[in-house]
Design a protein around this motif. Sequence first.
Motif, PDB file in Angstrom:
ATOM      1  N   LYS A 120       6.759 -32.445  -1.612  1.00  0.00           N
ATOM      2  CA  LYS A 120       5.410 -32.126  -2.099  1.00  0.00           C
ATOM      3  C   LYS A 120       5.233 -30.611  -2.078  1.00  0.00           C
ATOM      4  CE  LYS A 120       3.566 -34.894   0.893  1.00  0.00           C
ATOM      5  NZ  LYS A 120       2.498 -35.181   1.842  1.00  0.00           N
ATOM      6  N   TYR A 180       1.595 -31.133 -10.725  1.00  0.00           N
ATOM      7  CA  TYR A 180       0.586 -31.234  -9.704  1.00  0.00           C
ATOM      8  C   TYR A 180      -0.657 -31.904 -10.259  1.00  0.00           C
ATOM      9  CZ  TYR A 180      -1.814 -29.961  -5.504  1.00  0.00           C
ATOM     10  OH  TYR A 180      -2.482 -30.018  -4.325  1.00  0.00           O
ATOM     11  N   TYR A 226      -5.095 -24.336   1.634  1.00  0.00           N
ATOM     12  CA  TYR A 226      -4.008 -25.159   2.138  1.00  0.00           C
ATOM     13  C   TYR A 226      -3.438 -24.669   3.463  1.00  0.00           C
ATOM     14  CZ  TYR A 226      -3.949 -27.682  -2.288  1.00  0.00           C
ATOM     15  OH  TYR A 226      -4.287 -28.452  -3.359  1.00  0.00           O
ATOM     16  N   MET A 263      -6.178 -19.067 -15.660  1.00  0.00           N
ATOM     17  CA  MET A 263      -4.726 -19.003 -15.935  1.00  0.00           C
ATOM     18  C   MET A 263      -4.215 -20.363 -16.408  1.00  0.00           C
ATOM     19  SD  MET A 263      -3.621 -16.019 -15.385  1.00  0.00           S
ATOM     20  CE  MET A 263      -1.961 -16.590 -15.760  1.00  0.00           C
ATOM     21  N   GLU A 264      -3.347 -20.347 -17.418  1.00  0.00           N
ATOM     22  CA  GLU A 264      -2.758 -21.588 -17.877  1.00  0.00           C
ATOM     23  C   GLU A 264      -1.645 -21.990 -16.911  1.00  0.00           C
ATOM     24  OE1 GLU A 264      -1.901 -18.546 -20.550  1.00  0.00           O
ATOM     25  OE2 GLU A 264      -3.565 -18.632 -19.164  1.00  0.00           O
ATOM     26  N   ASP A 296      11.136 -23.487 -13.071  1.00  0.00           N
ATOM     27  CA  ASP A 296      11.151 -23.830 -11.645  1.00  0.00           C
ATOM     28  C   ASP A 296      12.194 -23.086 -10.839  1.00  0.00           C
ATOM     29  OD1 ASP A 296       9.250 -25.650 -12.348  1.00  0.00           O
ATOM     30  OD2 ASP A 296      10.703 -27.273 -12.547  1.00  0.00           O
ATOM     31  N   GLU A 306      -6.610 -16.229  -7.244  1.00  0.00           N
ATOM     32  CA  GLU A 306      -6.400 -17.675  -7.174  1.00  0.00           C
ATOM     33  C   GLU A 306      -5.341 -18.018  -6.129  1.00  0.00           C
ATOM     34  OE1 GLU A 306      -6.060 -19.781 -11.037  1.00  0.00           O
ATOM     35  OE2 GLU A 306      -6.626 -17.844 -11.890  1.00  0.00           O
ATOM     36  N   ASN A 353       1.876 -23.049 -16.606  1.00  0.00           N
ATOM     37  CA  ASN A 353       3.024 -23.087 -17.498  1.00  0.00           C
ATOM     38  C   ASN A 353       4.310 -23.401 -16.752  1.00  0.00           C
ATOM     39  OD1 ASN A 353       3.186 -20.800 -16.104  1.00  0.00           O
ATOM     40  ND2 ASN A 353       3.355 -19.413 -17.858  1.00  0.00           N
ATOM     41  N   ASN A 354       4.232 -24.039 -15.590  1.00  0.00           N
ATOM     42  CA  ASN A 354       5.465 -24.472 -14.966  1.00  0.00           C
ATOM     43  C   ASN A 354       5.319 -25.895 -14.462  1.00  0.00           C
ATOM     44  OD1 ASN A 354       4.751 -24.625 -12.108  1.00  0.00           O
ATOM     45  ND2 ASN A 354       4.475 -22.421 -12.265  1.00  0.00           N
ATOM     46  N   ARG A 355       6.461 -26.429 -14.109  1.00  0.00           N
ATOM     47  CA  ARG A 355       6.502 -27.829 -13.723  1.00  0.00           C
ATOM     48  C   ARG A 355       5.534 -28.144 -12.585  1.00  0.00           C
ATOM     49  NH1 ARG A 355       9.664 -31.246 -10.193  1.00  0.00           N
ATOM     50  NH2 ARG A 355      10.535 -29.409  -9.207  1.00  0.00           N
ATOM     51  N   PHE A 356       5.445 -27.209 -11.619  1.00  0.00           N
ATOM     52  CA  PHE A 356       4.656 -27.534 -10.438  1.00  0.00           C
ATOM     53  C   PHE A 356       3.188 -27.656 -10.769  1.00  0.00           C
ATOM     54  CE2 PHE A 356       8.496 -25.792  -8.574  1.00  0.00           C
ATOM     55  CZ  PHE A 356       8.837 -26.880  -7.807  1.00  0.00           C
ATOM     56  N   ASP A 357       2.670 -26.693 -11.528  1.00  0.00           N
ATOM     57  CA  ASP A 357       1.266 -26.765 -11.875  1.00  0.00           C
ATOM     58  C   ASP A 357       0.989 -28.043 -12.651  1.00  0.00           C
ATOM     59  OD1 ASP A 357       0.839 -24.472 -10.622  1.00  0.00           O
ATOM     60  OD2 ASP A 357       0.171 -23.311 -12.353  1.00  0.00           O
ATOM     61  N   ASP A 382       9.378 -19.477 -11.902  1.00  0.00           N
ATOM     62  CA  ASP A 382       9.219 -19.234 -13.332  1.00  0.00           C
ATOM     63  C   ASP A 382       9.005 -20.568 -14.037  1.00  0.00           C
ATOM     64  OD1 ASP A 382      11.622 -20.523 -13.573  1.00  0.00           O
ATOM     65  OD2 ASP A 382      12.782 -18.732 -14.045  1.00  0.00           O
ATOM     66  N   PHE A 383       8.958 -20.550 -15.366  1.00  0.00           N
ATOM     67  CA  PHE A 383       8.592 -21.785 -16.076  1.00  0.00           C
ATOM     68  C   PHE A 383       9.688 -22.842 -16.017  1.00  0.00           C
ATOM     69  CE2 PHE A 383      10.755 -19.159 -19.023  1.00  0.00           C
ATOM     70  CZ  PHE A 383      11.383 -19.977 -19.932  1.00  0.00           C
ATOM     71  N   ASP A 425      -0.062 -39.503   1.402  1.00  0.00           N
ATOM     72  CA  ASP A 425       0.961 -38.750   0.701  1.00  0.00           C
ATOM     73  C   ASP A 425       0.422 -37.404   0.206  1.00  0.00           C
ATOM     74  OD1 ASP A 425       3.624 -38.772  -0.090  1.00  0.00           O
ATOM     75  OD2 ASP A 425       3.078 -39.262  -2.161  1.00  0.00           O
ATOM     76  N   MET A 426      -0.898 -37.228   0.269  1.00  0.00           N
ATOM     77  CA  MET A 426      -1.498 -35.987  -0.241  1.00  0.00           C
ATOM     78  C   MET A 426      -1.660 -34.966   0.885  1.00  0.00           C
ATOM     79  SD  MET A 426      -4.416 -37.163  -2.984  1.00  0.00           S
ATOM     80  CE  MET A 426      -5.631 -37.725  -1.804  1.00  0.00           C
ATOM     81  N   HIS A 427      -1.806 -33.691   0.481  1.00  0.00           N
ATOM     82  CA  HIS A 427      -2.104 -32.631   1.437  1.00  0.00           C
ATOM     83  C   HIS A 427      -3.534 -32.835   1.954  1.00  0.00           C
ATOM     84  CE1 HIS A 427      -3.136 -28.641   2.947  1.00  0.00           C
ATOM     85  NE2 HIS A 427      -1.847 -28.400   3.016  1.00  0.00           N
ATOM     86  N   TYR A 442      -5.946 -30.955   2.362  1.00  0.00           N
ATOM     87  CA  TYR A 442      -6.984 -30.319   1.560  1.00  0.00           C
ATOM     88  C   TYR A 442      -7.348 -31.195   0.360  1.00  0.00           C
ATOM     89  CZ  TYR A 442      -9.326 -27.059  -1.554  1.00  0.00           C
ATOM     90  OH  TYR A 442     -10.223 -26.472  -2.394  1.00  0.00           O
ATOM     91  N   ASP A 443      -6.327 -31.770  -0.275  1.00  0.00           N
ATOM     92  CA  ASP A 443      -6.584 -32.658  -1.412  1.00  0.00           C
ATOM     93  C   ASP A 443      -7.253 -33.949  -0.954  1.00  0.00           C
ATOM     94  OD1 ASP A 443      -5.416 -30.843  -3.158  1.00  0.00           O
ATOM     95  OD2 ASP A 443      -3.415 -31.637  -2.761  1.00  0.00           O
TER      96      ASP A 443
END
Lengths: 460, 460
Positions: free
Chosen positions: A215, B11, A235, B1-2, A247, A227, B4-8, A244-245, B40-42, B44-45
């Motif tokens: 996670k 997520y 957190y 901010m957009e 990962d 942000e 633009n990566n897997r994590f965002d 980067d894009f 399973d969540m943090h 904060y979430d």
Amino acid sequence: MESNNRFDKEYEVQYEQHWEKLQQALDDDNLEGFRSEFLDMHPYDQAMFFMEQEKAIRLQIYTYLSPEEIGDIMESMDEEDTQVLMAEMDPRFASMVLAEMSADNAVDILNELEKDQVASFLTIMDKEAAEEIKQLLHYEEKTAGSIMTTEFVATYKTYTAQQTMQQLKEDAPEAETIYYLYVLDKDKRLVGVLSLRDLIVANENTLIEDIMSEKIVAVSVGKDQEEVAQMMRDYDFLALPVVDFQDHLLGIITVDDILDVMEEEASEDYSKLAGVSDMDKPHDNAFVSARKRLPWLIILLFLGMFTASLIGRFEETLNQVAVLAIFIPLIAGMAGNTGTQALAVAVRGLANGDYGKQGKAKLVMREACTGLINGIVCGLVITLVIYLWKDSIYLGLLVGISIAATLLVATLAGALVPILMERMHIDPAVASGPFITTINDIISILIYFGMATVFMGFLT
Amino acid sequence: MESNNRFDKEYEVQYEQHWEKLQQALDDDNLEGFRSEFLDMHPYDQAMFFMEQEKAIRLQIYTYLSPEEIGDIMESMDEEDTQVLMAEMDPRFASMVLAEMSADNAVDILNELEKDQVASFLTIMDKEAAEEIKQLLHYEEKTAGSIMTTEFVATYKTYTAQQTMQQLKEDAPEAETIYYLYVLDKDKRLVGVLSLRDLIVANENTLIEDIMSEKIVAVSVGKDQEEVAQMMRDYDFLALPVVDFQDHLLGIITVDDILDVMEEEASEDYSKLAGVSDMDKPHDNAFVSARKRLPWLIILLFLGMFTASLIGRFEETLNQVAVLAIFIPLIAGMAGNTGTQALAVAVRGLANGDYGKQGKAKLVMREACTGLINGIVCGLVITLVIYLWKDSIYLGLLVGISIAATLLVATLAGALVPILMERMHIDPAVASGPFITTINDIISILIYFGMATVFMGFLT
């Protein structure tokens, strides 16, 4: 607060003793004596001592210390102090100092210099360090990329706990933090994270992939630093990975850098509320200060002229009832005050992400009601006071109703302006106090003289 | 901010999926399904999801989770949200939750309750936890004692690195941070500090006293939390030890608590500048908001009445030259704006400790010069504009000279007021924008009408 324990007291005594011994060593040109005293202090205290000295003494100290030692001091300094040092150091020595610093801090310093200066520093610098810095220089200021460091500890998911621990012992002296380990797959993509705590309690032969957490909370390299700070606060992380894009792990952001970001952003919001676009530095002289503040003042001067010309349209009214002029600053002032209050509440709330889409509509409704309540209370008070003071119920009613209406509109304006600015993708904090005050001046005068025209018959 | 990566992206997707599954599990009253998704969540979430639910749903969730699990969620919550939970939980369950939380956070929650409520919680609570909390409850709010935790890792100087590591493995799951180890002598006094990094790279048989640092930076238990935050930022520590007057280690303050303190103090300074003594919460209704802001507004209303009565003294003058009234808001407004700018610079500088004794004298001198420069520039501009607009050089000169004099005095006042307040041991941030604006209104009107009397012969 008084110092009432050994550490505080001892600390002060130690401090003075250090100070005296250091001055003595400098006077005697005693290199060894200076070094042993100086290197015994925390880098922050070293920086404090260093900046207290005259330039001539600082030039002497440079010859006593290694580039690495100067680098440690500069990591503990404010931006403006580092600029003083960069300007007075020999460029070759300065480039050696930069090479010894952690890359993110070196980049912060270089970001403040002219482009050709940066290029010349990088040319004479150690190649490896220069490469690392060049990579970071690409990232825009105030993004995750610009505040991250590339000195992190990574491991692979196929390693055992023992292998990782061994790796860690080697990497530890260089790394910015060793308290989070980032787990990569064979393509060097970030696939997991492991805290040192988990590693320590793990069995030696356990595989990393069995104890790592998948996670991952990571930020992309272009994310705004404010942000990032918000995420870290929410957190409770000590470090956040930057990717980067695709990962790939590019770097990490540690909590000590976030403390500085938070301080910076808080200062920024505060100055904007006060209408100082760029906060004065303690060392700025009056001309620099004046130049920073004048643009705002000139804009406000012309807005004020507009207000004056508005009142000018009512000159005839004023000629007939001069007493009206008495209450102009009171009404305009109250409009400014209530507007600034509403503005601060809205700006802070928006910055903290307290309001969703529905929340904003609710906020505006609440501010309207708040303005109405405050307006009615203040209006009643002022009507009574003026009636007792001037013995004119009509004048009292005129001012009272004007105040009530003004407070309603001004409170609403204070909340609406930042919300509209956010919708237009402008930082709501730009809606500074003086700006909203001037808008509310105009609103209040229109209301007041509008009312005065209605009451005219009763006043003359 | 957009994103633009897997994590965002992942997520967000994960987030929505979690959300849906959780809602489904709640609808089906599926305890196991809910738990496996939720845990399973943090935290904060978890807290975010929890607070989005209706009260009835929250009451259902309480029955699904253990006190420890609820405790984890509450550690990630805002103060106001924890108060909502405390009010709706069964008291016995709530006391079990508090016992499971880290003591410093439990104390933060209890500090917001009535005294008799606190007493009854402590009575039904697990004895050991209650003792720990009682100790912390003694400390005044906003001091080091109130934000410290007692869950630290300590070792003795006569231990070896290996023994300490063994000890650490046992303590790690409970401790708030394991990244600093505090070294005690046989009387349990703090004599050294050791980072986990140093412990890891050390040889197994090394004695702790040989690798520990004796340069301890500790804070006394009564120190103001803002000063603690400042120290942590300056020295880049992840944790600071808290000691009593006999150097016994009482607890530690970790950097994640400091992030919250900084946010809190920044909000406080910001609201004070805007004249909102106690920042509105997103959930406050209009009556609560109005009650918070009215005291200030009423004070300012009476100060404004005083300003009005000052102008009243010049009613005769106004009767003769009604045009004078036109420029009152302009001059008062400029005084307010420049005063707020100077105030913000001084308050921020004082808070950051930028100014020593000499520094303050220099600051006042600089502000005087800045005010003079800004005054002359704005004065010239306005003289010219009025000359062109009203075709009267005397009126232009009157307003221009008044603006120049007003800006000088108002800028100076903006810097002097917080400095004087600090000398009187009042927090300079209390000198809010509206307050300084009102003072400067009065100053500006005295100057303007004083000048007007001089120019009278030329104006009529």
